[in-house]
Enzyme design. Structure first.
Site, PDB file in Angstrom:
ATOM      1  N   ASP A 406       0.936  -1.173  -0.127  1.00 41.39           N
ATOM      2  CA  ASP A 406      -0.075  -0.016  -0.061  1.00 41.39           C
ATOM      3  C   ASP A 406       0.963   1.375  -0.097  1.00 41.39           C
ATOM      4  O   ASP A 406       1.480   1.487   0.883  1.00 41.39           O
ATOM      5  CB  ASP A 406      -0.847   0.011   1.274  1.00 41.39           C
ATOM      6  CG  ASP A 406      -1.900   0.966   1.310  1.00 41.39           C
ATOM      7  OD1 ASP A 406      -2.087   1.942   0.336  1.00 41.39           O
ATOM      8  OD2 ASP A 406      -3.004   0.873   2.154  1.00 41.39           O
ATOM      9  N   ASP A 469     -10.406   4.038  -1.642  1.00 37.58           N
ATOM     10  CA  ASP A 469     -11.097   3.198  -0.650  1.00 37.58           C
ATOM     11  C   ASP A 469     -13.007   3.090  -0.874  1.00 37.58           C
ATOM     12  O   ASP A 469     -13.171   3.930  -0.472  1.00 37.58           O
ATOM     13  CB  ASP A 469     -10.642   3.309   0.779  1.00 37.58           C
ATOM     14  CG  ASP A 469      -9.306   3.429   1.276  1.00 37.58           C
ATOM     15  OD1 ASP A 469      -8.587   3.126   0.258  1.00 37.58           O
ATOM     16  OD2 ASP A 469      -9.074   3.407   2.111  1.00 37.58           O
TER      17      ASP A 469
HETATM   18  C1  GLA Z   1      -5.422   2.210   2.571  1.00 41.49           C
HETATM   19  C2  GLA Z   1      -6.031   1.161   1.699  1.00 41.49           C
HETATM   20  C3  GLA Z   1      -7.141   0.428   2.655  1.00 41.49           C
HETATM   21  C4  GLA Z   1      -6.473  -0.053   3.843  1.00 41.49           C
HETATM   22  C5  GLA Z   1      -6.033   1.045   4.634  1.00 41.49           C
HETATM   23  C6  GLA Z   1      -5.107   0.605   5.938  1.00 41.49           C
HETATM   24  O1  GLA Z   1      -6.425   3.343   2.945  1.00 41.49           O
HETATM   25  O2  GLA Z   1      -6.346   1.625   0.657  1.00 41.49           O
HETATM   26  O3  GLA Z   1      -7.542  -0.679   1.613  1.00 41.49           O
HETATM   27  O4  GLA Z   1      -5.449  -0.944   3.717  1.00 41.49           O
HETATM   28  O5  GLA Z   1      -5.023   1.840   3.951  1.00 41.49           O
HETATM   29  O6  GLA Z   1      -4.653   1.770   6.411  1.00 41.49           O
END
Ligand code: GLA
Length: 657
Positions: A406, A469
């Protein structure tokens, strides 16, 4: 005297009737505004969405509701209302920014009002809709065409003229949780992938997903040398002895007292993993920064006990917050990032990572982990920056089978926003993982930057998030899907567009990181959501709370015929091939010439949707099967029409006759 009394009584009755029927005003701001859906903030009574006076094109209004596009609401009127009146526009406080659209539909059919694009500093629009005899209106607020920034939509002077009971504001009309899918047959059925990739010499682990009354005896024909099957647990493990890249055509067999099922299963030894979209569970939307080893084990148990594992769910994935951070309300999550050798340290909620993956593997399931190429993760925990190789080796030694990588704080490291900089951390990690002697599926999480779908596969990724997200825009799941579907040409076995997790059942609110609560989607929306994900050959990761799984949620997640669409070995991603008003037709090609079709109604009221062969590129007679209900509908020549509920779907399998 009696006649006089009767006459008085009659007059009283008529008077009461006339009082009852007298029209009165019920203001929108008096209704349950908590039910209004909107893209940002909360609706505010008698003020704008940022609690300033309601002002439209220089005029201030005392009454009304400040809201934010996109969103909407329904009003249940039950034939008691006469008119809906309001003045709508973009609040002056946006100083020339923002836009929105408003459409109002009635259950009697038809559009009552269409604002076109509302812009600031223009005369607002007057609504004066005749709603006599109407049972329900649906108000749909769109963000117009430029995103939803500053879309402060005011409902000034908004009121209902009613003659009976008060109108009732609801986010969506009430719907029953109808379970469409029949219970699995008592006879065996083998489910899940029919195609499976493994690198030469890597450990192999696969639990044959199968429904049917236990005990089932499992066997495999033509199992490659080096692999062994436990005929009771259905777990295939070992290492294929021959290191030559090649495909093995095996047959999985499941037999119980009532019958026998067989299914071809092609094992491909080569350099590509995730030949069908990975399926499993991820902790993020259920537990956020509260995740523990115990929750992961419990979720693995539930994956097996609920039957999720019997239809193909296999990965049990830890997301962010398993490491240490510098500051946290929970002292057990605070500590040094690394030990004296530079090795990353799990926090105290994860006492033994190897023991955890051993536990998951003992059930025939797989384990996933999360990190960031930046110094810290999105939640501020230890990231892998400058420890990439060491961390990858640690994760492999711990026994992980999946890595979500990520971007998060890597933005501070990247030198600008060039394609090269977007690719760099993923080229590095992709290369490292390919050299390990353990197969680790790589999920790129960088929200679609630099059109990741065009290069995700080439840097070693097996799936990549195409957007931000989904938890922050869950009610927009269909729009998110539509954008994800545009990237269909880039999907193929080992390479999948990822529109994010399945957020149904009980999920925590992404904005407040709440404990799991029932998801805001209606039952029909949940069927549509799962249908879209399967038509798009998306990774299927449930991310709701496993202990709260109920019968309805499991029925949406676990229909093996629906999952077969997702897992089809051809690996084509489906997409929308036709739109007619609110109706959408989606199409996904399947192995062997069959086609999966989604008939969606995006409208606010039940409506017939027609699938015609031209739209869906079908030729000749077709046997249509309703996949949610698992029933054949018959043979059709040129078209098929069915009533589809509000935001609902009919998911079909079409087989040429
Ligand atoms: C980002 C990702 C999410 C999750 C969060 C965790 O926002 O896109 O899917 O993994 O981080 O902090």
């Amino acid at each position: 005297m009696k006649a006089f009394q009767a006459c008085v009584a009659g007059l009283v009755f008529l008077f009461a009737l006339s009082v009852m029927a007298e029209s009165r005003t019920v203001w929108l701001d008096q209704l349950d505004l908590g039910q209004m859906r909107q893209g940002w903030g909360k609706p505010v009574a008698n003020h704008s969405v940022v609690s300033m006076p309601l002002r439209l094109n220089g005029t201030t209004y005392e009454r009304g509701v400040g809201s934010h596009a996109p969103g909407g609401f329904h009003v249940i009127l039950d034939g008691n209302a006469e008119r809906f009146q309001a003045v709508v526009g973009i609040d002056d406080e946006t100083v020339g920014r923002g836009s929105a659209t408003v459409k109002i539909y009635s259950d009697k059919g038809g559009l009552l009002f269409d604002s076109g694009v509302l812009k600031p500093n223009q005369p607002p629009q007057q609504i004066d809709a005749d709603i006599r005899g109407v049972n329900r209106i649906a108000v749909i607020v769109g963000a117009a065409d430029n995103g939803n920034a500053y879309d402060h939509l005011d409902w000034a002077d908004a009121r209902f003229i009613v003659a009976g009971a008060d109108p009732q504001l609801v986010s969506a009309p009430p719907e029953e949780k109808v379970i469409l899918t029949p219970k699995p047959a008592r006879t065996p059925r083998i489910n899940g992938p029919r195609l499976y990739g493994v690198r030469p010499g890597s450990p192999f682990l696969f639990r044959i997903p199968a429904t049917g009354e236990r005990p089932i005896q499992f066997s495999v024909q033509s199992l490659p040398e080096g692999l062994k099957l436990d005929s009771d647990t259905a777990i295939i493990s070992g290492t294929i002895a021959d290191l030559t890249p090649k495909a093995y055509e095996t047959t999985l067999i499941a037999q119980n007292a009532l019958g026998k099922a067989e299914r071809p299963f092609r094992i491909v030894v080569g350099d590509t993993l995730a030949l069908t979209p990975p399926m499993g569970w991820n902790h993020w939307y259920a537990h956020y920064h509260n995740v523990t080893d115990k929750m992961m084990r419990e979720s693995a148990d539930i994956m097996v006990s609920t039957g999720m594992a019997d239809v193909g769910y296999a990965y049990v994935n830890i997301d962010d917050c398993w490491m240490n951070t510098a500051k946290h309300a929970d002292p057990l999550r605070v500590g040094p990032f690394r030990d004296e050798n530079g090795e990353i340290l799990p926090n105290k909620h994860f006492p033994d990572m190897k023991a955890l993956t051993d536990y998951v593997h003992s059930k025939g399931l797989k384990a996933g982990l999360y990190t960031s190429p930046g110094p810290t993760t999105c939640a501020g925990f230890a990231g892998s920056y400058q420890h990439e190789e060491q961390d990858a080796e640690t994760f492999a030694r711990w026994g992980f089978d999946f890595l979500k990588y990520d971007w998060c704080s890597y933005g501070q490291i990247a030198k600008g926003e060039s394609l090269e900089e977007f690719k760099k951390p993923y080229i590095l990690m992709g290369g490292i993982l390919e050299r390990l002697d353990r197969d680790i599926v790589l999920n790129l999480c960088q929200y679609g930057m630099g059109e990741v779908w065009k290069w995700g596969s080439e840097v070693g990724g097996h799936c990549w998030r195409t957007a931000g997200d989904l938890g922050f825009e869950l009610t927009q799941y269909h729009d998110v899907a539509s954008r994800n579907a545009e990237h269909w040409p880039h999907a193929h076995p080992g390479a999948w567009n990822d529109p994010d997790y399945l957020l149904i059942g009980a999920v925590g609110d992404a904005a407040t990181l709440s404990k799991p609560i029932p998801c805001p989607l209606t039952p029909n929306e949940q069927y549509s959501y799962m249908s879209l994900w399967c038509l798009m050959a998306s990774p299927l990761f449930y991310s709701g709370d496993m202990p709260s799984l109920d019968e309805f949620t499991l029925n949406v997640l676990c229909n093996p015929e629906v999952i077969d669409i997702d897992q089809d070995p051809l690996g084509k991603q489906g997409y929308c091939v036709a739109k007619h008003g609110d109706a959408e037709i989606w199409r996904k090609e399947l192995e062997g010439g069959d086609v999966a079709i989604g008939m969606f109604n995006r409208g606010e009221f039940e409506s017939p949707v027609t699938l015609n062969w031209t739209d869906a590129s079908l030729n000749g007679k077709q046997l249509l099967r309703d996949l949610w209900r698992q029933t054949d509908l018959g043979i059709f020549d040129t078209e098929f029409t069915a009533p589809i509920p509000r935001h609902g779907v009919m998911l079909l399998g079409a087989t040429p006759e």
